[in-house]
Write an enzyme that holds these catalytic residues in place. Structure first.
Site, PDB file in Angstrom:
ATOM      1  N   ARG A 101       0.877  -1.183   0.000  1.00 21.96           N
ATOM      2  CA  ARG A 101       0.000   0.000   0.000  1.00 21.96           C
ATOM      3  C   ARG A 101       0.906   1.223   0.000  1.00 21.96           C
ATOM      4  O   ARG A 101       1.720   1.411   0.896  1.00 21.96           O
ATOM      5  CB  ARG A 101      -0.904   0.011   1.233  1.00 21.96           C
ATOM      6  CG  ARG A 101      -1.584   1.357   1.443  1.00 21.96           C
ATOM      7  CD  ARG A 101      -2.708   1.326   2.434  1.00 21.96           C
ATOM      8  NE  ARG A 101      -3.864   0.667   1.879  1.00 21.96           N
ATOM      9  CZ  ARG A 101      -5.127   0.889   2.292  1.00 21.96           C
ATOM     10  NH1 ARG A 101      -5.375   1.749   3.275  1.00 21.96           N
ATOM     11  NH2 ARG A 101      -6.142   0.257   1.743  1.00 21.96           N
ATOM     12  N   HIS A 128      -7.172   0.836  -6.711  1.00 25.35           N
ATOM     13  CA  HIS A 128      -7.437   0.006  -5.524  1.00 25.35           C
ATOM     14  C   HIS A 128      -8.154  -1.253  -6.013  1.00 25.35           C
ATOM     15  O   HIS A 128      -9.356  -1.431  -5.808  1.00 25.35           O
ATOM     16  CB  HIS A 128      -8.309   0.806  -4.539  1.00 25.35           C
ATOM     17  CG  HIS A 128      -8.325   0.247  -3.149  1.00 25.35           C
ATOM     18  ND1 HIS A 128      -7.597  -0.860  -2.774  1.00 25.35           N
ATOM     19  CD2 HIS A 128      -8.988   0.663  -2.033  1.00 25.35           C
ATOM     20  CE1 HIS A 128      -7.811  -1.099  -1.492  1.00 25.35           C
ATOM     21  NE2 HIS A 128      -8.646  -0.201  -1.014  1.00 25.35           N
ATOM     22  N   GLN A 131     -10.267  -3.728  -3.800  1.00 23.03           N
ATOM     23  CA  GLN A 131     -11.528  -3.114  -3.408  1.00 23.03           C
ATOM     24  C   GLN A 131     -12.587  -3.308  -4.495  1.00 23.03           C
ATOM     25  O   GLN A 131     -13.698  -3.765  -4.228  1.00 23.03           O
ATOM     26  CB  GLN A 131     -11.293  -1.616  -3.153  1.00 23.03           C
ATOM     27  CG  GLN A 131     -12.530  -0.867  -2.730  1.00 23.03           C
ATOM     28  CD  GLN A 131     -12.976  -1.272  -1.340  1.00 23.03           C
ATOM     29  OE1 GLN A 131     -12.209  -1.211  -0.393  1.00 23.03           O
ATOM     30  NE2 GLN A 131     -14.223  -1.682  -1.190  1.00 23.03           N
ATOM     31  N   ASP A 223     -17.077   7.617  -2.202  1.00 22.39           N
ATOM     32  CA  ASP A 223     -15.814   7.475  -1.463  1.00 22.39           C
ATOM     33  C   ASP A 223     -15.473   8.865  -0.915  1.00 22.39           C
ATOM     34  O   ASP A 223     -16.084   9.867  -1.318  1.00 22.39           O
ATOM     35  CB  ASP A 223     -14.718   6.953  -2.425  1.00 22.39           C
ATOM     36  CG  ASP A 223     -13.374   6.722  -1.730  1.00 22.39           C
ATOM     37  OD1 ASP A 223     -13.336   6.632  -0.480  1.00 22.39           O
ATOM     38  OD2 ASP A 223     -12.339   6.627  -2.436  1.00 22.39           O
ATOM     39  N   CYS A 263     -16.485   2.320  -0.007  1.00 28.47           N
ATOM     40  CA  CYS A 263     -15.356   1.422   0.284  1.00 28.47           C
ATOM     41  C   CYS A 263     -14.904   1.537   1.734  1.00 28.47           C
ATOM     42  O   CYS A 263     -14.261   0.632   2.247  1.00 28.47           O
ATOM     43  CB  CYS A 263     -14.205   1.728  -0.661  1.00 28.47           C
ATOM     44  SG  CYS A 263     -13.642   3.428  -0.569  1.00 28.47           S
TER      45      CYS A 263
HETATM   46  N1   CP Z   1     -11.370   0.230   1.973  1.00 28.84           N
HETATM   47  C1   CP Z   1     -10.127   0.145   2.456  1.00 28.84           C
HETATM   48  O1   CP Z   1      -9.163  -0.133   1.747  1.00 28.84           O
HETATM   49  O2   CP Z   1     -10.023   0.392   3.794  1.00 28.84           O
HETATM   50  P1   CP Z   1      -8.678   0.616   4.591  1.00 28.84           P
HETATM   51  O3   CP Z   1      -8.065   1.882   4.093  1.00 28.84           O
HETATM   52  O4   CP Z   1      -9.111   0.712   6.021  1.00 28.84           O
HETATM   53  O5   CP Z   1      -7.773  -0.544   4.361  1.00 28.84           O
HETATM   54  N1  NVA Z   2      -9.727   6.995  -1.990  1.00 31.10           N
HETATM   55  C1  NVA Z   2      -9.403   6.569  -0.647  1.00 31.10           C
HETATM   56  C2  NVA Z   2      -9.691   5.129  -0.479  1.00 31.10           C
HETATM   57  C3  NVA Z   2      -9.428   4.573   0.889  1.00 31.10           C
HETATM   58  C4  NVA Z   2      -9.693   3.102   0.991  1.00 31.10           C
HETATM   59  C5  NVA Z   2      -7.942   6.869  -0.366  1.00 31.10           C
HETATM   60  O1  NVA Z   2      -7.099   6.620  -1.231  1.00 31.10           O
HETATM   61  O2  NVA Z   2      -7.651   7.362   0.721  1.00 31.10           O
END
Ligand code: CP
Ligand code: NVA
Length: 305
Positions: A101, A128, A131, A223, A263
């Protein structure tokens, strides 16, 4: 040859269906898979916070008889304490896969290039994919089909929107994206998704008006307006996205039974109201749960014998 999972774009429609079919089995017959990845270890390298991604990968891996090791931003200090290349080479000697990540999508591509084990995208600024696969799996589970279903994504044209575009297009769903102008998904993703959708006889349509975007939608998805790494823009974004809140008024335009998706994490009171998030049509925690089931299927596909 090792296979990575970095973008839904890289999956054939048939592979997505295979993942979904395996996910069905993993959900229904969990006990049959308790040794599926016995002796295997995945390493999670996270440069951003996480609840769902970390917990669902760790618990999922334990349920498959394997191990998971989490490395927080400070432990690895990717690219500062050590180069991405050297981290990839080292971890490949210990572990069977890396879940990364990070911020720049390029970091994941570099990790995959140097690692000799599969690299899974656990979120970048661009995509992502875990997701979106879990999301579309959830729609399929709830509505029993994907063809002809309209998913309206309302909000920022971000990483989640990009992965949803690819996944909806590949699975034959129609996707409407409603964003303020200037916050659309990246042109290349829209163009590629439109190409894919054309072959599937489905559609990808962009709107700059949330009411038009959700019209006739079966599913409404939102989101956060400010993604991780954009915190400095938070105030400005609150102003720009104000009319794109998913609230009762917006829902009146959609189909009465439209499912509500997010999400998570949600900023309640910003992109979504409590009322909508906690409504009977909200399936946000089913989505969260399905992250784990779908990722178990992905892990078996990449690491299983
Ligand atoms: N939806 C998602 O990826 O959640 P987190 O950021 O908590 O992992
Ligand atoms: N768009 C958000 C998604 C989190 C799961 C981010 O990147 O922070």
């Amino acid at each position: 040859m090792k296979k990575d999972f970095i973008s839904v774009k890289d999956l054939e429609s048939a592979e997505i269906e295979e993942i979904f079919l395996l996910t069905d089995k993993l959900k229904r017959q969990k006990e049959k898979f308790t040794k599926a990845l016995s002796g295997k270890t995945i390493v999670l390298i996270f440069q951003k916070p996480s609840n769902r991604t970390r917990v669902s990968f760790e618990v999922g891996m334990y349920q498959l008889g394997g191990n998971a090791l989490y490395l927080s931003p400070h432990e690895i200090n990717l690219g500062v304490r050590e180069s991405i290349h050297d981290v990839a080479k080292t971890i490949s000697r210990y572990a069977d896969a890396i879940v990364l990540r990070t911020y720049a999508h390029e970091t994941i591509l570099q990790m995959a290039e140097s690692a000799s084990v599969p690299v899974i995208n656990g979120l970048s600024d661009f995509e992502h994919p875990c997701q979106a696969l879990a999301d579309v799996y959830t729609v399929r589970e709830k509505l029993k089909r994907l063809k002809g279903i309209i998913l309206a994504y309302v909000g920022d044209g971000n990483n989640v929107a990009h992965s949803l575009l690819y996944t909806c297009a590949k699975t034959g769903m129609d996707i409407h994206i409603g964003t303020p102008s200037g916050y659309e998904p990246k042109k290349e993703v829209v163009e590629e998704s439109k190409q894919i959708a054309k072959a599937k006889k489905s559609s990808v349509i962009l709107f700059d008006n949330p009411h038009q975007a959700v019209k006739n939608a079966d599913v409404i998805y939102t989101d956060v307006w400010t993604s991780m790494g954009q915190e400095e823009e938070a105030q400005e974004r609150k102003r720009i996205f104000r009319d794109f809140q998913v609230n009762e008024k917006l829902l009146r335009v959609a189909k009465p039974m439209a499912l509500i998706m997010h999400c998570l994490p949600a900023h309640r009171g910003e992109e979504i109201t409590d009322e909508v998030m906690d409504s009977k049509n909200s399936i946000v925690f089913d989505q969260a749960e399905n992250r784990m089931h779908v990722q178990k299927a992905i892990l078996i596909k990449l690491l299983g014998n």
